[in-house]
Scaffold this motif. Structure first.
Motif, short mmCIF file in Angstrom:
data_model
loop_
_atom_site.label_atom_id
_atom_site.label_comp_id
_atom_site.label_asym_id
_atom_site.label_seq_id
_atom_site.Cartn_x
_atom_site.Cartn_y
_atom_site.Cartn_z
N VAL A 1 69.53 -40.59 -30.99
CA VAL A 1 70.21 -39.77 -29.99
C VAL A 1 69.74 -38.18 -30.13
O VAL A 1 69.29 -37.58 -29.31
CB VAL A 1 71.81 -39.88 -30.06
N THR A 2 70.01 -37.76 -31.52
CA THR A 2 69.56 -36.30 -31.56
C THR A 2 68.21 -36.05 -31.89
O THR A 2 67.82 -34.98 -31.58
CB THR A 2 70.28 -35.79 -33.18
N ILE A 3 67.36 -37.13 -32.15
CA ILE A 3 66.01 -36.78 -32.39
C ILE A 3 65.18 -36.96 -31.02
O ILE A 3 64.03 -36.07 -30.82
CB ILE A 3 65.46 -38.07 -33.38
N CYS A 4 65.66 -37.33 -29.99
CA CYS A 4 65.06 -37.56 -28.56
C CYS A 4 64.91 -36.23 -28.09
O CYS A 4 66.08 -35.35 -27.70
CB CYS A 4 65.54 -38.52 -27.88
N PRO A 5 63.65 -35.41 -27.79
CA PRO A 5 63.67 -34.16 -27.06
C PRO A 5 63.93 -34.28 -25.80
O PRO A 5 64.08 -33.04 -25.33
CB PRO A 5 62.11 -33.85 -27.37
N CYS B 1 57.18 -39.55 -26.68
CA CYS B 1 56.80 -38.83 -27.64
C CYS B 1 56.53 -39.67 -29.16
O CYS B 1 56.03 -39.20 -29.99
CB CYS B 1 57.78 -37.74 -27.90
N GLU B 2 57.24 -40.70 -28.84
CA GLU B 2 57.30 -41.90 -29.91
C GLU B 2 58.30 -41.39 -31.29
O GLU B 2 58.23 -42.19 -32.42
CB GLU B 2 55.81 -42.03 -30.50
N LEU B 3 58.81 -40.36 -31.36
CA LEU B 3 59.63 -40.05 -32.48
C LEU B 3 60.79 -41.23 -32.62
O LEU B 3 61.16 -41.37 -33.76
CB LEU B 3 60.37 -38.70 -31.92
N CYS B 4 61.39 -41.70 -31.78
CA CYS B 4 62.34 -42.52 -31.94
C CYS B 4 61.81 -43.99 -32.29
O CYS B 4 62.37 -44.63 -33.28
CB CYS B 4 63.11 -42.92 -30.59
N VAL B 5 60.62 -44.14 -32.05
CA VAL B 5 59.74 -45.40 -32.55
C VAL B 5 59.95 -45.40 -34.25
O VAL B 5 60.34 -46.25 -34.72
CB VAL B 5 58.57 -45.68 -31.97
N LYS B 6 59.59 -44.23 -34.70
CA LYS B 6 59.30 -44.02 -36.26
C LYS B 6 60.83 -43.87 -36.66
O LYS B 6 61.09 -44.46 -37.78
CB LYS B 6 58.66 -42.94 -36.72
N ALA B 7 61.69 -43.50 -35.88
CA ALA B 7 63.01 -43.14 -36.48
C ALA B 7 63.87 -44.08 -36.43
O ALA B 7 65.02 -44.27 -37.36
CB ALA B 7 63.67 -41.83 -35.82
N PRO C 1 66.06 -47.28 -37.54
CA PRO C 1 66.14 -47.98 -38.65
C PRO C 1 65.58 -49.52 -38.39
O PRO C 1 64.98 -50.21 -39.16
CB PRO C 1 67.47 -47.97 -39.16
N PRO C 2 66.23 -50.12 -37.34
CA PRO C 2 66.07 -51.81 -37.30
C PRO C 2 64.63 -51.82 -36.07
O PRO C 2 64.42 -53.00 -36.06
CB PRO C 2 67.20 -52.10 -36.52
N ARG C 3 63.91 -50.85 -35.96
CA ARG C 3 62.76 -50.91 -35.36
C ARG C 3 62.80 -51.44 -34.04
O ARG C 3 62.26 -52.36 -33.51
CB ARG C 3 61.45 -51.70 -35.96
N ALA C 4 64.02 -50.97 -33.35
CA ALA C 4 64.14 -51.45 -31.90
C ALA C 4 63.36 -50.82 -30.67
O ALA C 4 63.43 -51.44 -29.75
CB ALA C 4 65.82 -51.35 -31.58
N MET C 5 63.02 -49.67 -31.10
CA MET C 5 62.08 -49.03 -30.07
C MET C 5 60.89 -49.38 -30.17
O MET C 5 60.00 -49.33 -31.21
CB MET C 5 62.23 -47.39 -30.31
N GLU C 6 60.35 -49.96 -28.98
CA GLU C 6 58.99 -50.59 -29.12
C GLU C 6 58.10 -49.73 -28.22
O GLU C 6 58.27 -49.51 -26.98
CB GLU C 6 58.93 -51.96 -28.84
N LEU C 7 56.67 -49.64 -28.55
CA LEU C 7 55.64 -49.00 -27.73
C LEU C 7 54.99 -49.87 -26.84
O LEU C 7 54.63 -51.01 -27.59
CB LEU C 7 54.73 -48.13 -28.74
N TYR C 8 54.69 -49.93 -25.72
CA TYR C 8 53.94 -50.78 -25.18
C TYR C 8 52.73 -50.13 -24.37
O TYR C 8 52.77 -48.93 -24.05
CB TYR C 8 54.61 -51.43 -23.95
#
Ligand code: SF4
Ligand code: SF4
Length: 137
Positions: free
Chosen positions: A94-98, A121-127, A129-136
């Motif tokens: 939540v706080t990391i997303c620009p 920006c992909e920041l949440c993908v790295k942040a 913890p359970p790797r729920a954000m995925e890049l397509y």
């Protein structure tokens, strides 16, 4: 200064294929790169998939140089989606997303994700913890 590292696809028109364009990114713009794939299509257009690394300003200048000489740039990461089954609603994103793509729902404390606000920006993908954000791609 923030360092950018992105995977991009460069399309070189025929007239640019044998020009030392990529080496200028290193010499004149101080960027680093890893070539992930290089090929020349039957139409003799050059295609280069690479990871380009450098501080934000050099990165922007380098990309501008490429576009100015006629190279077509395509970003590799196209979309970020959330794997709903994996999200634990921990709130780390939540706080990391620009671009404020996440919002905590007041009643339930669930973290809502609005994909239309995402700027990839992909920041949440790295942040996450359970790797729920995925890049397509
Ligand atoms: S960081 Fe990951 S698990 Fe936590 S709320 Fe965001 S998407 Fe869900
Ligand atoms: S990729 Fe960036 S802009 Fe998109 S949701 Fe994640 S942190 Fe926000």
């Amino acid at each position: 200064m923030m360092t950018e590292s992105r995977k991009i696809v460069l399309h070189f028109p025929k007239k640019l294929v044998d020009k030392p364009i990529v080496s200028r990114l290193v010499k004149d713009y101080g960027l680093d790169f890893n070539i992930l794939k290089a090929s020349v299509t039957p139409g003799e257009e050059g295609l280069l998939v690479m990871e380009l690394i450098g501080d934000q300003r050099s990165y922007d200048k380098g990309l501008k140089y490429l576009t100015d000489v006629g190279v077509k740039i395509q970003s590799l990461s196209q979309d970020v989606v959330r794997n709903e089954a994996r999200c634990t609603h921990c709130g780390a994103c939540v706080t990391i997303c620009p671009s404020d793509a996440f919002e905590v729902e007041p009643g339930t404390r669930k973290v809502l994700f609005d994909n239309s606000k995402c700027v990839v920006c992909e920041l949440c993908v790295k942040a996450c913890p359970p790797r729920a954000m995925e890049l397509y791609f």
